[in-house]
Write an enzyme that holds these catalytic residues in place. Sequence first.
Site, PDB file in Angstrom:
ATOM      1  CG  ASN A 108      -0.288   0.183   2.531  1.00 51.85           C
ATOM      2  OD1 ASN A 108       0.933   0.300   2.614  1.00 51.85           O
ATOM      3  ND2 ASN A 108      -1.078   0.203   3.592  1.00 51.85           N
ATOM      4  CE  LYS A 109       4.087   1.711   4.313  1.00 52.27           C
ATOM      5  NZ  LYS A 109       3.282   0.538   4.632  1.00 52.27           N
TER       6      LYS A 109
END
Length: 387
Positions: free
Chosen positions: A186-187
């Site tokens: 999710n970065k």
Amino acid sequence: MSNTSSEFIPFTRPSFNQETIEAVAEVLRSGWVTSGPKLAEFESTLSKYFGGRPVRCFANGTATMKIALQVAGIGEGDEVITTPISWVATSNVILSVGAKPVFVDIDPVTRNIDLDKVASAVTSKTKAIMPVYLAGLPVDMDKLYSLAKQHQLRVIEDAAQAFGSQWQGKKIGSFGDLVSFSFQANKNLTTIEGGCLVLNNGDEAKLAEKFRLQGLTRQGMDGMDVDVLGGKDNLTDVNAVIGLQQLKQLPAYQTRRTALARQYFDSIRAEIKSTGFDIQLELPVENFTESNWHMFQVVLPVEQLNCDRAQIMTELKELGIGTGVHYPAITGFTLYKNQGYQTSSTPIAERIGKSILTLPLFPGMKDQDIARIASGLVEILQKHYKK
């Protein structure tokens, strides 16, 4: 309002183009899929990104923080000052090396550790401070390093969410002490799982290499040795090649995230104004020069509502809108309560941990998604507003 027929909007979704897929296939066909030439290229490229500082990559962002502590010599009986609002890995790694996390309350506006409260938490056992840049917003870096110098502390920056963030025009990671990034799915930049550690010199980089691969010291053709206790935390070439492709796309991703964040501010404020109610929804700091807008988080006005956060999240889900909680106060987890920590010792973190809500934000979102989310959120808040 009903959006149940609309496409579901998750709170995050990674973006991969066809070039990335083909690059991964090429690595798979090469026969060298573990740590190899692509990892070396990724580390070299990251080093250039951070102004020539040494960079080593690892299997995940938790390993980067733990190894940073080990490189800094933090161990049994030491204390590390950190924030209670973070993913629990931040404090777990402190425990894992035998040290003690010391939690300092947060600033209610930035939601990061309150640096003005750090000095009073320093003791003779304090060896480091580990700030977290929540949602990609850095702390006041000048104040951070002034404190560290004054108290002779190492700084281990938990910049897991801050790849691409800046401080006064300088990239986070291009200066400072030890800086840890996560490349989890999710970065802003992802390798699916992974992370990197920016170090100060070649000696620290060599030590980090040992810690990531069983403490192994290579000694040429005649054999090898192990002289420190390490683990198995190396990053593969498959992950590395994804990271290389993501770096190419990062500027476009950042531009899009910033544009979406601007739309959030405008849309939410307009929706609240239209209700005629004084809904005290706390928005993030409106910082478009330093934050990478990893997440867009609001703090719900729970005292104004006749329901809790879980109900708000449920009703948003019914409208096809995914949300997240980042994060409850670490001191409220059983592991930490059993060690004597209390959420009441950090009351601002306790309040925000109970009412913070992460809204969807990722480059693939459409402009109309923001309007839909803002409308749905404010409509739900208005419905539950205590009149």
